[in-house]
Enzyme design. Structure first.
Site, PDB file in Angstrom:
ATOM      1  CG  ASP A   1     -47.119 -91.303 -12.322  1.00 34.76           C
ATOM      2  OD1 ASP A   1     -47.301 -90.364 -12.976  1.00 34.76           O
ATOM      3  OD2 ASP A   1     -46.679 -91.093 -10.924  1.00 34.76           O
TER       4      ASP A   1
ATOM      5  CG  ASP B   1     -42.090 -86.943 -11.586  1.00 34.69           C
ATOM      6  OD1 ASP B   1     -40.958 -87.337 -12.200  1.00 34.69           O
ATOM      7  OD2 ASP B   1     -42.289 -85.800 -11.813  1.00 34.69           O
TER       8      ASP B   1
END
Length: 173
Positions: A13, A15
């Protein structure tokens, strides 16, 4: 088939896993990479993992690729789905299954790279990541602690630092 010969990926992922969570990241000057990221990515690459970013946010992907390349890291793909059900449609349309917790981005990578999903690993920081990873049948799901305050549904292992994921990868070869 041995682990070393499987076509596998390390899904990340953006952020909260690649870079520190600061809200909506627009400007490269605001990026602060997470501690341990560069080492984790180099280790994964040396073990034959493809590096694939899956994110619900758009923006700065090309800059991020270039910055990681300066660290000897090559991102094999970046998939993003910025559409959000609570906001007007964006100019970036994507299949609804692509927005996490849907598995669309992961399954697209599986098709593009002929990945063995059971041999792949995903590191996220939200329950939506766990949902996407489980739906795509990713073999090992890690949840980086600090964002979610309650348990997520599904199968995952909680880690505090990216170094824990790196040690796990190294132990399995």
């Amino acid at each position: 088939m041995s682990e070393a010969t499987r076509n596998r990926a390390l899904f990340l992922d953006r952020d909260g896993v690649i870079n520190e969570e600061i809200g909506y990241l627009v400007h490269a000057k605001d990026v602060r990479f997470m501690p341990g990221l560069f080492s984790l990515c180099r280790t994964a690459q040396s073990l034959g993992y493809k590096l694939v970013v899956v994110t619900n946010q758009a923006g700065i992907a090309q800059w991020m690729r270039e910055r990681l390349a300066r660290e000897g890291i090559t991102l094999d793909a970046v998939y993003h789905c910025p559409d959000h059900p609570d906001f007007p449609p964006s100019t970036f349309k994507c299949d609804p299954d692509w927005r996490k917790p849907g598995p669309g981005m992961l399954l697209a990578a599986a098709r593009e790279f002929a990945l063995d999903m059971a041999a792949s690993v995903y590191v996220g920081d939200r329950c939506t990541d766990v949902g996407a990873g489980n739906a795509a049948k990713v073999g090992k799901m890690f949840l980086l602690s600090g964002v979610e305050t309650a348990e997520c549904a599904g199968e995952y292992e909680t880690v505090v630092q990216l170094e824990e994921v790196e040690r796990w990868l190294t132990a399995r070869g």
